[in-house]
Design a protein around this motif. Structure first.
Motif, PDB file in Angstrom:
ATOM      1  N   GLU A 253     -77.390 -92.902 -78.354  1.00  0.00           N
ATOM      2  CA  GLU A 253     -76.124 -92.047 -77.638  1.00  0.00           C
ATOM      3  C   GLU A 253     -77.030 -90.633 -77.414  1.00  0.00           C
ATOM      4  OE1 GLU A 253     -72.116 -91.981 -79.832  1.00  0.00           O
ATOM      5  OE2 GLU A 253     -73.454 -92.858 -81.316  1.00  0.00           O
ATOM      6  N   ARG A 254     -78.097 -90.230 -78.012  1.00  0.00           N
ATOM      7  CA  ARG A 254     -78.598 -88.945 -77.720  1.00  0.00           C
ATOM      8  C   ARG A 254     -78.973 -88.881 -76.162  1.00  0.00           C
ATOM      9  NH1 ARG A 254     -84.510 -88.640 -80.548  1.00  0.00           N
ATOM     10  NH2 ARG A 254     -84.104 -86.390 -79.695  1.00  0.00           N
ATOM     11  N   THR A 255     -79.169 -90.124 -75.517  1.00  0.00           N
ATOM     12  CA  THR A 255     -79.438 -90.213 -74.047  1.00  0.00           C
ATOM     13  C   THR A 255     -78.063 -90.302 -73.353  1.00  0.00           C
ATOM     14  OG1 THR A 255     -81.419 -91.291 -74.706  1.00  0.00           O
ATOM     15  CG2 THR A 255     -80.486 -91.747 -72.252  1.00  0.00           C
ATOM     16  N   ILE A 256     -77.348 -90.869 -73.830  1.00  0.00           N
ATOM     17  CA  ILE A 256     -75.900 -91.146 -73.092  1.00  0.00           C
ATOM     18  C   ILE A 256     -75.162 -89.879 -73.210  1.00  0.00           C
ATOM     19  CG2 ILE A 256     -73.669 -92.483 -73.482  1.00  0.00           C
ATOM     20  CD1 ILE A 256     -75.308 -94.930 -74.607  1.00  0.00           C
ATOM     21  N   LEU A 257     -75.077 -89.148 -74.174  1.00  0.00           N
ATOM     22  CA  LEU A 257     -74.052 -87.993 -74.237  1.00  0.00           C
ATOM     23  C   LEU A 257     -74.129 -87.102 -73.094  1.00  0.00           C
ATOM     24  CD1 LEU A 257     -74.456 -87.364 -78.029  1.00  0.00           C
ATOM     25  CD2 LEU A 257     -72.069 -88.017 -76.652  1.00  0.00           C
ATOM     26  N   PRO A 258     -75.306 -86.692 -72.887  1.00  0.00           N
ATOM     27  CA  PRO A 258     -75.246 -85.679 -71.656  1.00  0.00           C
ATOM     28  C   PRO A 258     -74.515 -86.074 -70.091  1.00  0.00           C
ATOM     29  CG  PRO A 258     -77.373 -85.591 -72.518  1.00  0.00           C
ATOM     30  CD  PRO A 258     -76.651 -86.809 -73.058  1.00  0.00           C
TER      31      PRO A 258
ATOM     32  N   GLY B 246     -70.566 -85.286 -70.653  1.00  0.00           N
ATOM     33  CA  GLY B 246     -70.278 -83.896 -71.067  1.00  0.00           C
ATOM     34  C   GLY B 246     -70.871 -83.110 -72.042  1.00  0.00           C
ATOM     35  N   MET B 247     -71.861 -83.347 -72.734  1.00  0.00           N
ATOM     36  CA  MET B 247     -72.472 -82.901 -73.811  1.00  0.00           C
ATOM     37  C   MET B 247     -73.567 -81.795 -73.113  1.00  0.00           C
ATOM     38  SD  MET B 247     -72.826 -82.327 -76.994  1.00  0.00           S
ATOM     39  CE  MET B 247     -72.330 -83.653 -77.943  1.00  0.00           C
ATOM     40  N   GLN B 248     -73.585 -80.578 -73.540  1.00  0.00           N
ATOM     41  CA  GLN B 248     -74.586 -79.786 -73.246  1.00  0.00           C
ATOM     42  C   GLN B 248     -74.662 -78.481 -74.241  1.00  0.00           C
ATOM     43  OE1 GLN B 248     -73.556 -77.501 -69.546  1.00  0.00           O
ATOM     44  NE2 GLN B 248     -71.820 -78.932 -69.573  1.00  0.00           N
ATOM     45  N   SER B 249     -75.712 -77.714 -74.255  1.00  0.00           N
ATOM     46  CA  SER B 249     -75.832 -76.661 -74.998  1.00  0.00           C
ATOM     47  C   SER B 249     -74.760 -75.654 -74.588  1.00  0.00           C
ATOM     48  CB  SER B 249     -77.114 -76.057 -74.742  1.00  0.00           C
ATOM     49  OG  SER B 249     -77.453 -74.823 -75.619  1.00  0.00           O
TER      50      SER B 249
ATOM     51  N   VAL C  10     -75.802 -83.697 -83.517  1.00  0.00           N
ATOM     52  CA  VAL C  10     -75.493 -83.001 -82.406  1.00  0.00           C
ATOM     53  C   VAL C  10     -75.787 -81.512 -82.370  1.00  0.00           C
ATOM     54  CG1 VAL C  10     -73.467 -82.132 -80.924  1.00  0.00           C
ATOM     55  CG2 VAL C  10     -73.693 -84.672 -81.526  1.00  0.00           C
ATOM     56  N   GLN C  11     -75.495 -80.928 -83.642  1.00  0.00           N
ATOM     57  CA  GLN C  11     -76.014 -79.615 -83.562  1.00  0.00           C
ATOM     58  C   GLN C  11     -77.516 -79.288 -83.593  1.00  0.00           C
ATOM     59  OE1 GLN C  11     -73.906 -77.044 -83.841  1.00  0.00           O
ATOM     60  NE2 GLN C  11     -75.629 -75.494 -84.114  1.00  0.00           N
ATOM     61  N   LYS C  12     -78.077 -80.237 -84.055  1.00  0.00           N
ATOM     62  CA  LYS C  12     -79.813 -79.979 -84.072  1.00  0.00           C
ATOM     63  C   LYS C  12     -80.212 -80.379 -82.654  1.00  0.00           C
ATOM     64  CE  LYS C  12     -80.993 -81.570 -88.868  1.00  0.00           C
ATOM     65  NZ  LYS C  12     -81.641 -82.640 -89.640  1.00  0.00           N
ATOM     66  N   GLU C  13     -79.845 -81.326 -82.107  1.00  0.00           N
ATOM     67  CA  GLU C  13     -80.166 -81.747 -80.772  1.00  0.00           C
ATOM     68  C   GLU C  13     -79.946 -80.895 -79.624  1.00  0.00           C
ATOM     69  OE1 GLU C  13     -82.529 -84.718 -78.313  1.00  0.00           O
ATOM     70  OE2 GLU C  13     -82.237 -84.387 -80.395  1.00  0.00           O
ATOM     71  N   PHE C  14     -78.504 -80.768 -79.404  1.00  0.00           N
ATOM     72  CA  PHE C  14     -77.935 -80.024 -78.434  1.00  0.00           C
ATOM     73  C   PHE C  14     -77.511 -78.686 -78.447  1.00  0.00           C
ATOM     74  CE2 PHE C  14     -77.197 -84.445 -77.757  1.00  0.00           C
ATOM     75  CZ  PHE C  14     -77.910 -84.504 -76.558  1.00  0.00           C
ATOM     76  N   GLN C  15     -77.141 -77.920 -79.883  1.00  0.00           N
ATOM     77  CA  GLN C  15     -76.725 -76.866 -80.147  1.00  0.00           C
ATOM     78  C   GLN C  15     -75.469 -76.428 -79.375  1.00  0.00           C
ATOM     79  OE1 GLN C  15     -80.481 -74.505 -79.381  1.00  0.00           O
ATOM     80  NE2 GLN C  15     -81.068 -75.011 -81.594  1.00  0.00           N
ATOM     81  N   PRO C  16     -74.426 -76.881 -79.606  1.00  0.00           N
ATOM     82  CA  PRO C  16     -73.251 -76.371 -78.982  1.00  0.00           C
ATOM     83  C   PRO C  16     -72.734 -75.153 -79.590  1.00  0.00           C
ATOM     84  CG  PRO C  16     -73.009 -78.495 -79.732  1.00  0.00           C
ATOM     85  CD  PRO C  16     -74.075 -78.224 -80.349  1.00  0.00           C
TER      86      PRO C  16
ATOM     87  N   TYR D  82     -79.106 -76.586 -94.136  1.00  0.00           N
ATOM     88  CA  TYR D  82     -79.096 -75.203 -93.433  1.00  0.00           C
ATOM     89  C   TYR D  82     -78.425 -75.376 -92.002  1.00  0.00           C
ATOM     90  CZ  TYR D  82     -82.029 -73.455 -97.331  1.00  0.00           C
ATOM     91  OH  TYR D  82     -82.471 -72.887 -98.274  1.00  0.00           O
ATOM     92  N   ILE D  83     -77.554 -76.073 -91.815  1.00  0.00           N
ATOM     93  CA  ILE D  83     -76.927 -76.305 -90.523  1.00  0.00           C
ATOM     94  C   ILE D  83     -75.551 -75.297 -90.445  1.00  0.00           C
ATOM     95  CG2 ILE D  83     -75.588 -77.971 -89.111  1.00  0.00           C
ATOM     96  CD1 ILE D  83     -78.594 -78.767 -89.608  1.00  0.00           C
ATOM     97  N   ARG D  84     -75.790 -74.607 -89.451  1.00  0.00           N
ATOM     98  CA  ARG D  84     -74.622 -73.535 -89.069  1.00  0.00           C
ATOM     99  C   ARG D  84     -73.738 -73.905 -87.963  1.00  0.00           C
ATOM    100  NH1 ARG D  84     -76.270 -72.874 -93.523  1.00  0.00           N
ATOM    101  NH2 ARG D  84     -77.303 -70.963 -94.271  1.00  0.00           N
ATOM    102  N   GLY D  85     -72.784 -73.523 -87.977  1.00  0.00           N
ATOM    103  CA  GLY D  85     -71.942 -73.783 -86.518  1.00  0.00           C
ATOM    104  C   GLY D  85     -70.959 -74.888 -86.676  1.00  0.00           C
ATOM    105  N   ILE D  86     -70.865 -75.579 -87.733  1.00  0.00           N
ATOM    106  CA  ILE D  86     -69.925 -76.814 -87.882  1.00  0.00           C
ATOM    107  C   ILE D  86     -68.672 -76.519 -88.822  1.00  0.00           C
ATOM    108  CG2 ILE D  86     -69.713 -79.264 -88.533  1.00  0.00           C
ATOM    109  CD1 ILE D  86     -72.686 -79.454 -88.027  1.00  0.00           C
ATOM    110  N   GLU D  87     -67.603 -76.459 -88.335  1.00  0.00           N
ATOM    111  CA  GLU D  87     -66.569 -75.974 -89.371  1.00  0.00           C
ATOM    112  C   GLU D  87     -65.812 -77.599 -89.482  1.00  0.00           C
ATOM    113  OE1 GLU D  87     -63.862 -73.527 -87.003  1.00  0.00           O
ATOM    114  OE2 GLU D  87     -65.719 -72.572 -85.984  1.00  0.00           O
ATOM    115  N   TYR D  88     -66.046 -77.946 -90.864  1.00  0.00           N
ATOM    116  CA  TYR D  88     -65.289 -79.321 -91.299  1.00  0.00           C
ATOM    117  C   TYR D  88     -63.919 -78.905 -91.808  1.00  0.00           C
ATOM    118  CZ  TYR D  88     -69.929 -81.463 -91.102  1.00  0.00           C
ATOM    119  OH  TYR D  88     -71.306 -81.740 -90.691  1.00  0.00           O
TER     120      TYR D  88
END
Length: 392
Positions: free
Chosen positions: A148-153, A156-159, A177-183, A207-213
């Protein structure tokens, strides 16, 4: 996970999903040069990790002083160079020397902890829901992420985008996703409070930031419409009896011009060799079992139709095969064993299947495991990934 066959006796590898460096086998080098590849893996792991790095030596049966001193120096130097990083060394109660030997490091550096493996140690092992399926969900994500890391871009996946992960479950996909693509922002929603609690604990530990569960019903989300550039919903439409209702909500919260990305399976196409006939029979029966409970584990190839009927355009569909060649074959075998427990155990019993049927049903899963672990065997699990764009 990128395994390195360093030597016929031992192996080192790093698992990005669990932030875990592991060593297995017999590590008795005659010179430090023999350790160079494994030390390189460890140093690379340290460079990329945040929060906690787990060092798993549960399957390390022997280790001489040359190896111990070399690895210890890397960990101690890392502690002094990066005070923000903590190490947890996982030992086994079966090999008592591990805890005693590595316990010395925790006395030297407060950021090194040594934990003897048991069910209370690691959240992925101790947090139980639906028969303890959570640890195996992490393994499934680890296996599919390689693809999926190859498929996602392409979908529509991008930084920098604003993203929603609906039916996020235990949250490991959002973390990757947060680690790899940094939305710029991820909203991860699920109806299971316990799964969300687990997801929050993993994100905090790493220490992952930027995800709202957030808690919510995917069929009636309390999210404003038109706010996300990308909406993902993985392995979830197939468990709803009315997937079109979920797609309607995914469409609603997606921005015009944004994309909705879904993954689903066609379990009857799971395969293996040797013992192909037994494996095929069992997975055909899995499809019938799911249909009995008004779920569709054959939904994968139907993704294009569902997306079109929901109003999406520019629909893209592709498939990939997760196999026993994707990393450690034991991971594949563990996933199949978990399927057997749920499908041939809880679900078949609830349907009222007779013992003779269940024995044959289980045999197919066991033959799939045999194929996965056989030195000349092949085992596969197909996934369909699809996305559609919301019209402007």
């Amino acid at each position: 996970m990128n395994p390195y066959d360093l030597n016929p006796r031992f192996k080192a590898q790093y698992d990005l999903n669990n932030q875990e460096f592991s060593i297995s086998g017999i590590m008795r080098p005659q010179s430090i040069d023999e350790l160079a590849p494994s030390i390189a893996v460890l140093k690379d792991s340290i460079e990329h990790v945040r929060g906690v790095l787990y060092v798993n030596i549960k399957r390390l049966t022997q280790m001489n002083n040359t190896a111990f001193q070399t690895f210890s120096r890397v960990l101690i130097d890392a502690c002094r160079a990066r005070t923000d990083l903590k190490f947890v060394i996982i030992t086994s109660s079966v090999a008592g020397w591990m805890t005693k030997k590595f316990g010395r490091l925790s006395g030297l550096e407060p950021n090194i902890a040594v934990e003897q493996y048991d069910s209370a140690f690691y959240p992925g092992q101790s947090f139980l829901e639906e028969g303890g399926f959570i640890p195996i969900l992490r393994t499934q994500t680890k296996m599919t992420w390689r693809h999926e890391r190859t498929i996602l871009p392409r979908h529509g996946m991008q930084s920098g985008i604003v993203m929603a992960d609906i039916c996020c479950g235990i949250g490991d996909f959002a973390v990757l996703v947060q680690k790899e693509f940094q939305p710029s922002r991820i909203v991860a929603l699920d109806h299971s409070r316990s799964s969300l609690a687990y997801a929050r604990s993993v994100a905090a530990a790493f220490y992952i930031r930027g995800i709202e569960y957030t808690y919510g019903d995917a069929s009636e989300m309390l999210l404003d419409e038109g706010q996300f550039d990308l909406v993902t919903c993985r392995h979830s439409l197939q468990v709803f009896d009315k997937p079109e209702l979920i797609l309607k909500e995914l469409f609603r919260i997606c921005k015009p011009g944004g994309r909705v990305y879904i993954t689903n399976e066609k379990n009857s196409h799971c395969l293996g060799e040797p013992r192909a006939d037994s494996i095929q029979w069992t997975y055909n029966e899995v499809a019938k079992l799911w249909a009995y409970f008004k779920m569709d584990i054959e939904l994968g190839p139907k993704s294009r139709r569902y997306l079109a009927e929901a109003g999406f355009e520019d629909i893209r569909v592709e498939s990939f095969m997760v196999t026993n060649q994707d990393g450690d074959p034991q991971d594949f075998a563990d996933v199949v064993a978990a399927w057997e427990n749920v499908y041939a155990g809880e679900m078949a019993a609830k349907r009222g299947d007779p013992p003779a049927f269940i024995r044959r049903f289980r045999q197919g899963f066991q033959d799939h495991i045999f194929a996965a672990l056989h030195p000349k065997g092949y085992a596969g699990w197909p996934i369909w990934a699809a996305s559609g764009r919301k019209p402007l």
